[in-house]
Scaffold this active site. Structure first.
Site, mmCIF file in Angstrom:
data_model
loop_
_atom_site.group_PDB
_atom_site.id
_atom_site.type_symbol
_atom_site.label_atom_id
_atom_site.label_comp_id
_atom_site.label_asym_id
_atom_site.label_seq_id
_atom_site.Cartn_x
_atom_site.Cartn_y
_atom_site.Cartn_z
ATOM 1 N N PRO A 85 0.906 -1.492 0.101
ATOM 2 C CA PRO A 85 0.026 0.170 0.115
ATOM 3 C C PRO A 85 0.796 1.347 -0.008
ATOM 4 O O PRO A 85 1.908 1.363 0.703
ATOM 5 C CB PRO A 85 -0.954 -0.014 1.154
ATOM 6 C CG PRO A 85 -0.944 -1.624 1.354
ATOM 7 C CD PRO A 85 0.495 -2.187 0.986
ATOM 8 N N CYS A 86 0.413 2.397 -0.713
ATOM 9 C CA CYS A 86 1.485 3.411 -1.084
ATOM 10 C C CYS A 86 0.820 4.691 -0.063
ATOM 11 O O CYS A 86 1.341 5.541 -0.241
ATOM 12 C CB CYS A 86 1.284 3.848 -2.273
ATOM 13 S SG CYS A 86 -0.414 4.168 -3.233
ATOM 14 N N GLN A 87 -0.195 4.638 0.409
ATOM 15 C CA GLN A 87 -0.847 5.756 1.018
ATOM 16 C C GLN A 87 0.235 6.671 2.015
ATOM 17 O O GLN A 87 0.021 7.857 2.037
ATOM 18 C CB GLN A 87 -2.083 5.371 1.863
ATOM 19 C CG GLN A 87 -3.291 5.129 0.883
ATOM 20 C CD GLN A 87 -3.475 3.482 0.884
ATOM 21 O OE1 GLN A 87 -2.179 2.943 0.992
ATOM 22 N NE2 GLN A 87 -4.320 3.111 0.071
ATOM 23 N N PHE A 89 3.424 6.916 1.530
ATOM 24 C CA PHE A 89 4.500 7.221 0.665
ATOM 25 C C PHE A 89 3.872 8.220 -0.302
ATOM 26 O O PHE A 89 4.708 9.031 -0.884
ATOM 27 C CB PHE A 89 5.279 6.038 0.160
ATOM 28 C CG PHE A 89 5.961 5.260 1.170
ATOM 29 C CD1 PHE A 89 7.390 5.679 1.839
ATOM 30 C CD2 PHE A 89 5.279 3.901 1.671
ATOM 31 C CE1 PHE A 89 7.868 4.889 2.684
ATOM 32 C CE2 PHE A 89 6.049 3.327 2.688
ATOM 33 C CZ PHE A 89 7.191 3.655 3.089
ATOM 34 N N SER A 90 2.872 8.178 -0.730
ATOM 35 C CA SER A 90 2.191 9.057 -1.835
ATOM 36 C C SER A 90 2.186 10.217 -1.538
ATOM 37 O O SER A 90 2.024 10.653 -0.260
ATOM 38 C CB SER A 90 0.972 8.413 -2.344
ATOM 39 O OG SER A 90 0.276 9.346 -2.957
#
Length: 436
Positions: A85-87, A89-90
């Protein structure tokens, strides 16, 4: 997981284990390349899409699966893939992962050196966003395979994330190449890149950080060669005509990037396609523009625009909030349309008839890896070459999946639900207002 007969039937010959599998971007790519995959996914809605698509799936938490159910993974698996999941780091997310980037780099080295994982977990949870720790799960799965008697290390590792994670993939590549500590002398050839999706035929601008690692003897790693030109975001350079971008007769000449109109028209022209873009066309010509749900240039009120003759914005879970206008007059009258789920999927390069199911379908679409990019990455990692023109052409239509197959896959993935993520199957009762 139960039903041993169904397991033998549906999980036979599985080579790829896809962690954080989502609705199946990498699995769709693997299918069209001729490889079988198994996904682990905690979101029930994404699992429903996967079951409907005929994709073998385990509905579980990736960390719990590694700790207590690792033995259920088929021994035929020799490729570890995943997009954590990228949340955190996004740029559009919490930012906790970006702030802790150097700290997470240290955790990678500490895991490989053999420090106590319980203490590492406590420190990871103190970082603020528990999803930050998930970027370490692929490494932990590799170490688990190395530590488990009767299991072989994965021969190939493929990881993808938002571009801000590229420094972490570089550390991954460093430790995988070293063979030190808990790796026990097992070394990988590894490389990582930031890839622009429109340069691989995806009608969307999106950059992904990709890592490919292979055991020696499985072929050297060569950089992925883009097939299309990049899309320049600077307005003054976007004015170049498509004619000026046409490829020359040179054998290595790249194609122009693919536009929204080209991708949607192609999907709409397939017999039986659920993509119907006639509402976006005027005088039989598709001309529209999209106003983003997100701000541009640091100003939340400055909504970016894209023409139908250009690639789409990055497809996120909020794509259904983007406004589509056929003309300036419609814009001035605030008369707008939305992309449908099949159209959003096409902009992600999913087949036009992919069976999106469950709730939160826009979020599923936005969370996925674009399958066309996945085909290029997996083909490079597993075969050392690019996907063939025939494979790419076939990837526009998904095969029909019998309901019996969907039912069997759901029985395998969820079983009696006792091992599914807690409360994931909980349905909130609807409160009905008493009749007067």
């Amino acid at each position: 997981m139960n039903s041993p007969g169904a397991l033998a039937h549906h999980l036979d010959g599985i080579r790829i284990l896809d962690l954080f599998a989502g609705p199946g971007g990498l699995d769709v790519a693997a299918h069209f390349l001729g490889f079988r995959s198994l996904g682990i996914e905690w979101d029930r809605n994404a699992c429903e899409t996967r079951y409907a698509a005929g994709l073998p799936t385990i509905h579980a938490d990736v960390s719990v699966m590694r700790q207590t159910r690792f033995h259920e993974i088929p021994e035929s698996v020799d490729v570890l893939a995943g997009g954590p999941p990228c949340q955190s780091f996004s740029v559009a997310g919490t930012g906790a992962g970006r702030v802790a980037l150097d700290t997470v780099k240290e955790f990678i080295h500490r895991l490989v050196s053999g420090e106590d994982e319980g203490e590492i977990d406590q420190e990871l949870h103190a970082l603020g966003d528990p999803r930050t720790a998930l970027v370490l799960e692929p490494l932990r799965w590799l170490l688990k395979a190395i530590d488990t008697e009767g299991r072989d290390p994965y021969n190939v590792i493929v990881l993808e994330q938002v571009p801000t994670v590229l420094p972490l993939w570089e550390v991954y590549a460093e430790v995988l190449s070293s063979g030190e500590g808990r790796l026990g002398g097992i070394k990988y050839e590894a490389a990582c890149w930031a890839l622009k999706t429109e340069q691989f035929g995806v009608p969307q601008t999106r950059t992904r950080a990709v890592l490919v690692a292979r055991r020696p003897g499985h072929g050297g790693i060569t950089p992925l060669e883009p097939t299309h030109l990049p899309f320049d975001l600077y307005r003054r350079k976007r004015q170049a005509t498509r004619t000026a971008m046409l490829p020359t007769d040179a054998p290595d000449a790249k194609k122009p990037w693919l536009s929204m109109a080209e991708a949607l028209n192609a999907a709409a022209n397939i017999q039986g396609s659920p993509v119907n873009v006639s509402r976006l066309s005027t005088d039989d010509e598709m001309k529209f523009f999209v106003v983003s749900n997100y701000g541009s240039g640091g100003d939340p009120k400055n909504r970016g625009r894209r023409l139908s003759s250009e690639p789409a914005f990055t497809v996120t879970g909020k794509i259904s909030r983007n406004k589509v206008y056929k003309s300036t007059a419609e814009y001035e009258a605030d008369k707008w349309d939305r992309f449908t789920i099949p159209e959003s999927g096409v902009l992600q390069t999913f087949p036009h008839n992919f069976p999106w199911s469950g709730n939160d379908q826009a979020q599923q679409v936005g969370n996925a890896v674009p399958p066309r990019l996945g085909m290029h990455v997996l083909s490079n990692a597993l075969r050392g070459d690019a996907p063939s023109a025939a494979e790419l052409a076939a990837a526009t239509t998904w095969p029909t999946v019998p309901r019996s197959t969907t039912h069997e896959l759901r029985s395998i993935g969820c079983g009696d639900r006792s091992q599914c993520p807690p409360t994931s199957h909980k349905v909130t009762p609807v409160r009905r207002t008493p009749a007067p």
